[in-house]
Design a protein around this motif. Structure first.
Motif, PDB file in Angstrom:
ATOM      1  N   VAL A  54       0.808  -1.235  -0.027  1.00 42.51           N
ATOM      2  CA  VAL A  54      -0.038   0.082  -0.021  1.00 42.51           C
ATOM      3  C   VAL A  54       0.946   1.389   0.049  1.00 42.51           C
ATOM      4  N   ALA A  57       2.246   1.496  -3.466  1.00 40.95           N
ATOM      5  CA  ALA A  57       1.144   1.861  -4.461  1.00 40.95           C
ATOM      6  C   ALA A  57       0.858   3.428  -4.366  1.00 40.95           C
ATOM      7  N   VAL A 111     -11.493   0.659 -14.538  1.00 35.28           N
ATOM      8  CA  VAL A 111     -11.385  -0.115 -13.492  1.00 35.28           C
ATOM      9  C   VAL A 111      -9.780   0.025 -12.815  1.00 35.28           C
ATOM     10  N   ALA A 112      -8.811   0.202 -13.490  1.00 36.66           N
ATOM     11  CA  ALA A 112      -7.696   0.517 -13.101  1.00 36.66           C
ATOM     12  C   ALA A 112      -7.478   1.949 -12.168  1.00 36.66           C
ATOM     13  N   LEU A 114     -10.174   3.435 -11.027  1.00 34.68           N
ATOM     14  CA  LEU A 114     -10.735   3.074  -9.739  1.00 34.68           C
ATOM     15  C   LEU A 114     -10.232   2.592  -8.661  1.00 34.68           C
ATOM     16  N   ALA A 115      -9.346   1.575  -9.204  1.00 40.48           N
ATOM     17  CA  ALA A 115      -8.750   0.637  -8.264  1.00 40.48           C
ATOM     18  C   ALA A 115      -7.599   1.663  -7.376  1.00 40.48           C
ATOM     19  N   ARG A 118      -9.392   4.179  -4.864  1.00 48.29           N
ATOM     20  CA  ARG A 118      -9.904   3.512  -3.887  1.00 48.29           C
ATOM     21  C   ARG A 118      -8.649   3.464  -2.891  1.00 48.29           C
ATOM     22  N   LEU A 119      -7.364   3.135  -3.592  1.00 41.17           N
ATOM     23  CA  LEU A 119      -6.262   3.227  -2.603  1.00 41.17           C
ATOM     24  C   LEU A 119      -6.020   4.362  -1.881  1.00 41.17           C
TER      25      LEU A 119
ATOM     26  N   ILE C  47      -4.154  -5.633 -12.279  1.00 35.13           N
ATOM     27  CA  ILE C  47      -5.315  -4.715 -11.731  1.00 35.13           C
ATOM     28  C   ILE C  47      -6.294  -5.502 -10.763  1.00 35.13           C
ATOM     29  N   TRP C  51      -6.868  -3.945  -7.061  1.00 33.46           N
ATOM     30  CA  TRP C  51      -8.077  -4.006  -6.577  1.00 33.46           C
ATOM     31  C   TRP C  51      -8.083  -4.750  -5.020  1.00 33.46           C
ATOM     32  N   LEU C  53      -5.651  -4.968  -3.143  1.00 33.62           N
ATOM     33  CA  LEU C  53      -5.050  -4.154  -2.015  1.00 33.62           C
ATOM     34  C   LEU C  53      -5.960  -3.257  -1.336  1.00 33.62           C
TER      35      LEU C  53
END
Lengths: 121, 250, 137
Positions: A54, A57, A111-112, A114-115, A118-119, C47, C51, C53
């Motif tokens: 985390v 990223a 989606v990437a 969004l991912a 979200r983090l 991905i 996600w 994570l």
């Protein structure tokens, strides 16, 4: 669909060529360390632990790298597969195949993003 | 005199008045070791079978007429030494082209592609005689010189899988020639040509098989030209929203 | 490569290149295109990881556990080899696509460019692996 793809070719090609470069440079690292190193248990649990991942990223540079490595290769692959289809004689269904390939790349890119968002939240 | 060698030539024949589809014919001949493939074909025509049809002219890799398929590879037969091959050599017309007769292919479609890319220097306003000659530096010449060496032999079209599969593809030699003019410092027609390059069968149809550059007998590197033209088109397309394209060129 | 209008005489139909698709340089070209599947699948799996994570520690651990599945290990083994080959072919062909000069900078010799790109690839792989694997920093 074919007319739209032709109109958007400059954008698609730019995403494709950067996707090839990014995919060729970054995906092998991810596969070697996380998928194979982690999968075989060679890379220690702490290095791939939740907190460190985390932290990496969500670091500004890490965010950019992760986002590029997730989204751009999708376009590289999509464009390659579409042209492979034409090379194998599939020109008649190019519209459908192009829609499926680029549709997957577009959906995956959303989606990437969004991912990553979200983090950070 | 050098020792003569025995060779078997398997040559594709097609007579439009008699044959439904092309067939092959075998010729057993004696050749000189230093002959090119074209010398052997001329020998067959002159001494064995006068009905064999093939195109050739200069015999020195300049005119681009004698392109054929030799053992499955597109080759300029005047440049292709016999010593590269074994005892059996297959000669067929260039792939991807309709066959008029034997080893002679139909050029018309290829010629049409050339006109499409407007292969001439386009300017908004003709330079007056009093203004003197146009200057071009060695670097400006080097920007396009490689792409101007094409002899229109069509080997690149015969090797290209996109030409096989996309009937509208403008093709390697013509796109490289268009790019040659886009790179020329004297030319002002790049915006016009780029519109064509971005259209149906243009540069983005190319999937960089690189076969054109592999088989090119003059090292023109058409695939390199096309990849450069793709990037050029991305820039041209993006800037077209910001900078108004002005004036007519012709 | 047929003309737009009618042809003056009857002709035999064009045939595809004799070695296409199975012989000569074509298989390597087609395999390069097919490597697009590795790019897409690997990116989608990445991905999935990011996600997970975002879902928290338990989801991330489950994702890591799934990577130990034999199917995952076989896929990633093949994909690693495939993508490495893909990268090296890409960088080998790249110099020929570059113009004679960019602004004042002339294109170096192809061999120099290829060596440089291979160097970048292996440096990124080595440094990236050490860093991500926790051996650096």
């Amino acid at each position: 669909m074919k007319t739209l793809m032709l109109k958007l070719e400059p954008v698609i090609w730019m995403l494709f060529s950067s996707g090839m470069m990014i995919g060729a440079l970054l995906l092998p690292v991810f596969i070697l360390v996380v998928a194979l190193g982690g999968g075989f248990g060679v890379v220690g649990g702490e290095a791939l632990g939740f907190d460190r991942m985390v932290a990496l990223a969500t670091h500004p540079i890490g965010t950019l790298i992760v986002l590029a490595a997730m989204a751009l290769p999708l376009w590289g692959g999509a464009h390659h597969l579409r042209h492979l289809w034409i090379d194998l004689g599939g020109l008649k269904t190019d519209g459908l195949v192009g829609f499926l390939c680029y549709g997957t790349a577009l959906a995956g890119s959303i989606v990437a993003i969004l991912a990553v968002v979200r983090l950070h939240s | 005199m050098s020792q003569k060698l025995k060779k078997t030539f398997i040559v594709t024949r097609f007579d439009p008045d008699k044959d439904e589809v092309p067939k092959t014919q075998t010729y057993e001949i004696e050749v000189e070791p230093d002959w090119k493939i074209l010398d052997a074909l001329n020998h067959i025509k002159d001494t064995v079978d006068p009905t064999l049809s093939h195109r050739w002219s200069c015999r020195m890799a300049v005119c681009g007429s004698c392109g054929m398929t030799v053992n499955g590879e597109p080759k300029l037969t005047c440049k292709d030494p016999m010593s590269d091959y074994g005892d059996t050599i297959e000669v067929a017309p260039l792939a991807n082209f309709p066959v008029v007769r034997d080893l002679v292919v139909e050029l018309e479609g290829f010629m049409e592609r050339f006109q499409e890319v407007k292969p001439w220097i386009m300017v908004a306003k003709e330079r007056a005689v009093e203004e003197g000659t146009t200057q071009q530096s060695p670097d400006e010449l080097a920007d396009f010189k490689q792409f101007s060496m094409c002899i229109n032999c069509m080997l690149c079209y015969a090797a290209c899988p996109v030409v096989s599969n996309e009937p509208d593809f403008i093709g390697p030699a013509a796109l490289a020639l268009g790019h040659r003019y886009n790179q020329d410092s004297r030319d002002e027609g790049a915006h016009v040509r780029n519109e064509i390059f971005r259209g149906e069968g243009g540069v983005f149809s190319c999937s960089f098989a690189n076969e054109c550059s592999e088989v090119c007998p003059k090292s023109v590197n058409p695939s390199g030209a096309i990849q450069q033209a793709k990037l050029g088109n991305v820039i041209d397309w993006a800037t077209s929203f910001v900078v108004k394209r002005g004036g007519d060129v012709s | 490569m047929k003309p737009g209008g009618p042809m003056p005489t009857r002709t035999a139909d064009p045939r595809p290149p004799d070695k296409y698709p199975g012989r000569g340089r074509y298989p390597s070209y087609l395999a390069f295109g097919a490597s697009g599947a590795f790019l897409m699948i690997s990116a989608l799996l990445l991905i999935r990881g990011v996600w997970a994570l975002g879902d928290g520690g338990a989801a991330w651990d489950a994702y890591r556990g799934a990577l130990g599945h034999p199917i995952s290990l076989v896929y990633h083994g093949v994909a690693f080899i495939g993508l490495t080959w893909f990268a090296l072919r890409l960088f080998r062909l790249f110099p020929a696509t570059q113009p004679y000069r960019m602004g004042p900078i002339k294109r170096p010799a192809d061999a120099v460019l290829v060596a440089g790109l291979y160097g970048v690839f292996f440096t990124v792989l080595a440094v990236g692996t050490l860093f991500l694997g926790g051996a650096l920093l």
